[in-house]
Design a protein around this motif. Sequence first.
Motif, PDB file in Angstrom:
ATOM      1  N   SER A   1       0.833  -1.195   0.000  1.00  0.00           N
ATOM      2  CA  SER A   1       0.000   0.000   0.000  1.00  0.00           C
ATOM      3  C   SER A   1       0.873   1.252   0.000  1.00  0.00           C
ATOM      4  O   SER A   1       2.051   1.202   0.376  1.00  0.00           O
ATOM      5  CB  SER A   1      -0.907   0.015   1.227  1.00  0.00           C
ATOM      6  OG  SER A   1      -0.127   0.172   2.403  1.00  0.00           O
ATOM      7  N   PRO A   2       0.310   2.416  -0.399  1.00  0.00           N
ATOM      8  CA  PRO A   2       1.070   3.659  -0.293  1.00  0.00           C
ATOM      9  C   PRO A   2       1.588   3.912   1.118  1.00  0.00           C
ATOM     10  O   PRO A   2       2.715   4.384   1.295  1.00  0.00           O
ATOM     11  CB  PRO A   2       0.055   4.722  -0.720  1.00  0.00           C
ATOM     12  CG  PRO A   2      -0.866   3.999  -1.650  1.00  0.00           C
ATOM     13  CD  PRO A   2      -0.984   2.621  -1.076  1.00  0.00           C
ATOM     14  N   ALA A   3       0.783   3.571   2.128  1.00  0.00           N
ATOM     15  CA  ALA A   3       1.227   3.771   3.511  1.00  0.00           C
ATOM     16  C   ALA A   3       2.445   2.917   3.820  1.00  0.00           C
ATOM     17  O   ALA A   3       3.364   3.354   4.528  1.00  0.00           O
ATOM     18  CB  ALA A   3       0.087   3.448   4.479  1.00  0.00           C
ATOM     19  N   ALA A   4       2.468   1.678   3.299  1.00  0.00           N
ATOM     20  CA  ALA A   4       3.607   0.801   3.544  1.00  0.00           C
ATOM     21  C   ALA A   4       4.870   1.347   2.881  1.00  0.00           C
ATOM     22  O   ALA A   4       5.954   1.327   3.471  1.00  0.00           O
ATOM     23  CB  ALA A   4       3.304  -0.607   3.027  1.00  0.00           C
ATOM     24  N   VAL A   5       4.731   1.838   1.655  1.00  0.00           N
ATOM     25  CA  VAL A   5       5.901   2.391   0.948  1.00  0.00           C
ATOM     26  C   VAL A   5       6.406   3.640   1.658  1.00  0.00           C
ATOM     27  O   VAL A   5       7.617   3.825   1.828  1.00  0.00           O
ATOM     28  CB  VAL A   5       5.547   2.700  -0.521  1.00  0.00           C
ATOM     29  CG1 VAL A   5       6.745   3.323  -1.234  1.00  0.00           C
ATOM     30  CG2 VAL A   5       5.103   1.433  -1.245  1.00  0.00           C
ATOM     31  N   GLU A   6       5.507   4.492   2.102  1.00  0.00           N
ATOM     32  CA  GLU A   6       5.923   5.716   2.774  1.00  0.00           C
ATOM     33  C   GLU A   6       6.561   5.420   4.124  1.00  0.00           C
ATOM     34  O   GLU A   6       7.511   6.090   4.538  1.00  0.00           O
ATOM     35  CB  GLU A   6       4.738   6.664   2.904  1.00  0.00           C
ATOM     36  CG  GLU A   6       4.326   7.244   1.562  1.00  0.00           C
ATOM     37  CD  GLU A   6       2.948   7.892   1.604  1.00  0.00           C
ATOM     38  OE1 GLU A   6       2.499   8.221   2.712  1.00  0.00           O
ATOM     39  OE2 GLU A   6       2.364   8.066   0.525  1.00  0.00           O
ATOM     40  N   ALA A   7       6.060   4.392   4.819  1.00  0.00           N
ATOM     41  CA  ALA A   7       6.686   3.988   6.073  1.00  0.00           C
ATOM     42  C   ALA A   7       8.104   3.479   5.822  1.00  0.00           C
ATOM     43  O   ALA A   7       9.027   3.764   6.591  1.00  0.00           O
ATOM     44  CB  ALA A   7       5.840   2.915   6.759  1.00  0.00           C
ATOM     45  N   ALA A   8       8.284   2.720   4.746  1.00  0.00           N
ATOM     46  CA  ALA A   8       9.616   2.238   4.401  1.00  0.00           C
ATOM     47  C   ALA A   8      10.541   3.398   4.035  1.00  0.00           C
ATOM     48  O   ALA A   8      11.718   3.418   4.425  1.00  0.00           O
ATOM     49  CB  ALA A   8       9.526   1.245   3.238  1.00  0.00           C
ATOM     50  N   LEU A   9      10.032   4.375   3.294  1.00  0.00           N
ATOM     51  CA  LEU A   9      10.820   5.569   2.973  1.00  0.00           C
ATOM     52  C   LEU A   9      11.310   6.254   4.237  1.00  0.00           C
ATOM     53  O   LEU A   9      12.495   6.604   4.362  1.00  0.00           O
ATOM     54  CB  LEU A   9       9.972   6.551   2.158  1.00  0.00           C
ATOM     55  CG  LEU A   9       9.842   6.325   0.660  1.00  0.00           C
ATOM     56  CD1 LEU A   9       8.728   7.207   0.092  1.00  0.00           C
ATOM     57  CD2 LEU A   9      11.162   6.636  -0.036  1.00  0.00           C
ATOM     58  N   GLY A  10      10.400   6.452   5.178  1.00  0.00           N
ATOM     59  CA  GLY A  10      10.778   7.120   6.411  1.00  0.00           C
ATOM     60  C   GLY A  10      11.781   6.322   7.219  1.00  0.00           C
ATOM     61  O   GLY A  10      12.729   6.876   7.779  1.00  0.00           O
ATOM     62  N   ALA A  11      11.605   4.991   7.279  1.00  0.00           N
ATOM     63  CA  ALA A  11      12.484   4.150   8.080  1.00  0.00           C
ATOM     64  C   ALA A  11      13.909   4.152   7.540  1.00  0.00           C
ATOM     65  O   ALA A  11      14.876   4.275   8.291  1.00  0.00           O
ATOM     66  CB  ALA A  11      11.931   2.723   8.130  1.00  0.00           C
ATOM     67  N   VAL A  12      14.056   3.998   6.228  1.00  0.00           N
ATOM     68  CA  VAL A  12      15.404   3.943   5.650  1.00  0.00           C
ATOM     69  C   VAL A  12      16.051   5.329   5.645  1.00  0.00           C
ATOM     70  O   VAL A  12      17.246   5.471   5.928  1.00  0.00           O
ATOM     71  CB  VAL A  12      15.370   3.340   4.234  1.00  0.00           C
ATOM     72  CG1 VAL A  12      16.784   3.273   3.651  1.00  0.00           C
ATOM     73  CG2 VAL A  12      14.768   1.932   4.260  1.00  0.00           C
ATOM     74  N   ALA A  13      15.262   6.370   5.322  1.00  0.00           N
ATOM     75  CA  ALA A  13      15.821   7.723   5.322  1.00  0.00           C
ATOM     76  C   ALA A  13      16.331   8.109   6.702  1.00  0.00           C
ATOM     77  O   ALA A  13      17.327   8.826   6.832  1.00  0.00           O
ATOM     78  CB  ALA A  13      14.783   8.723   4.837  1.00  0.00           C
ATOM     79  N   ALA A  14      15.655   7.629   7.757  1.00  0.00           N
ATOM     80  CA  ALA A  14      16.081   7.946   9.118  1.00  0.00           C
ATOM     81  C   ALA A  14      17.427   7.327   9.459  1.00  0.00           C
ATOM     82  O   ALA A  14      18.102   7.775  10.387  1.00  0.00           O
ATOM     83  CB  ALA A  14      15.025   7.468  10.113  1.00  0.00           C
ATOM     84  N   LEU A  15      17.846   6.302   8.720  1.00  0.00           N
ATOM     85  CA  LEU A  15      19.131   5.654   8.958  1.00  0.00           C
ATOM     86  C   LEU A  15      20.294   6.368   8.274  1.00  0.00           C
ATOM     87  O   LEU A  15      21.449   6.050   8.535  1.00  0.00           O
ATOM     88  CB  LEU A  15      19.083   4.202   8.462  1.00  0.00           C
ATOM     89  CG  LEU A  15      18.116   3.266   9.194  1.00  0.00           C
ATOM     90  CD1 LEU A  15      18.028   1.938   8.463  1.00  0.00           C
ATOM     91  CD2 LEU A  15      18.549   3.059  10.629  1.00  0.00           C
ATOM     92  N   PHE A  16      19.993   7.308   7.384  1.00  0.00           N
ATOM     93  CA  PHE A  16      21.057   7.994   6.650  1.00  0.00           C
ATOM     94  C   PHE A  16      21.904   8.826   7.620  1.00  0.00           C
ATOM     95  O   PHE A  16      21.370   9.681   8.338  1.00  0.00           O
ATOM     96  CB  PHE A  16      20.464   8.896   5.569  1.00  0.00           C
ATOM     97  CG  PHE A  16      21.490   9.601   4.728  1.00  0.00           C
ATOM     98  CD1 PHE A  16      22.096   8.950   3.676  1.00  0.00           C
ATOM     99  CD2 PHE A  16      21.859  10.905   5.003  1.00  0.00           C
ATOM    100  CE1 PHE A  16      23.048   9.591   2.894  1.00  0.00           C
ATOM    101  CE2 PHE A  16      22.802  11.562   4.234  1.00  0.00           C
ATOM    102  CZ  PHE A  16      23.401  10.899   3.177  1.00  0.00           C
TER     103      PHE A  16
END
Length: 255
Positions: A34-49
């Motif tokens: 879902s869009p929510a799942a993709v956006e959650a993944a975006l936030g999770a990985v971006a937070a690791l940068f």
Amino acid sequence: MSRRRRRLEDPRAAIEAKRRRPGLPAEPPRPDGSPAAVEAALGAVAALFPRRLFGDALPPLLLRHQLYSLVPDRTAVDRHLERLRAEGRLRLLHLGLGPDALGVVSARLYREKALAAVAGSPREPLVRRFLEVAVMARPELSYGERDMRDMGFGDSDVTQLVAVGLLTVRDVGSWWVAVPGVGRFVRALLRGRRALLSLFRRARLRQLPQGALGGGKTPPGAALGVPFLLHDLLGEGRLQSIPTPAGPLLRLAEP
């Protein structure tokens, strides 16, 4: 309007929000696509940068395939990223890591960092015009010589844009859109990949419990951080995650 509704209506928040640092990819993904799942993944990985590693000169960058480690439905990931790109909220970038290894970055943060890199210099007006006329208006990965002329940029402009790192040469008369200073990120990524893959090659049966990588000292060369690098290697298929009663077991994929 609920907080959940606002997040869905403003996907930039997912990649820009300051979140508690997530753990290793052992956290249960939301594989529904879902869009929510993709956006959650975006936030999770971006937070690791690791922004401090680059003196906060780079916007948080991630690789498209890192999202596949959290949302296995690759078609859904690609479709939603394309939607965000078409809306001008995200920028996809070719980073020279292979034809399918695309970088993902918040368009707003990309613009901020690009302007900060030339602030107060004679090139600032050119960079500002290029960002508005080209980067923010046309989401293509690259521009040809004719594209640049149509947008009002001559040969000397292209030379200056290459010099500041907003363009890199793709071919004769063609240039990839780039991020100033992105070479530092690419070099750190390649060093980190080698560091982690070396651990697995030396391990018995070329496998390690994922939990064993979550604590202790970061392996030399893995300055981007083990969680960030594991999302890269899992999403690209270089590592395989095998569920066990004791937790995920990571195994080096067969060559």
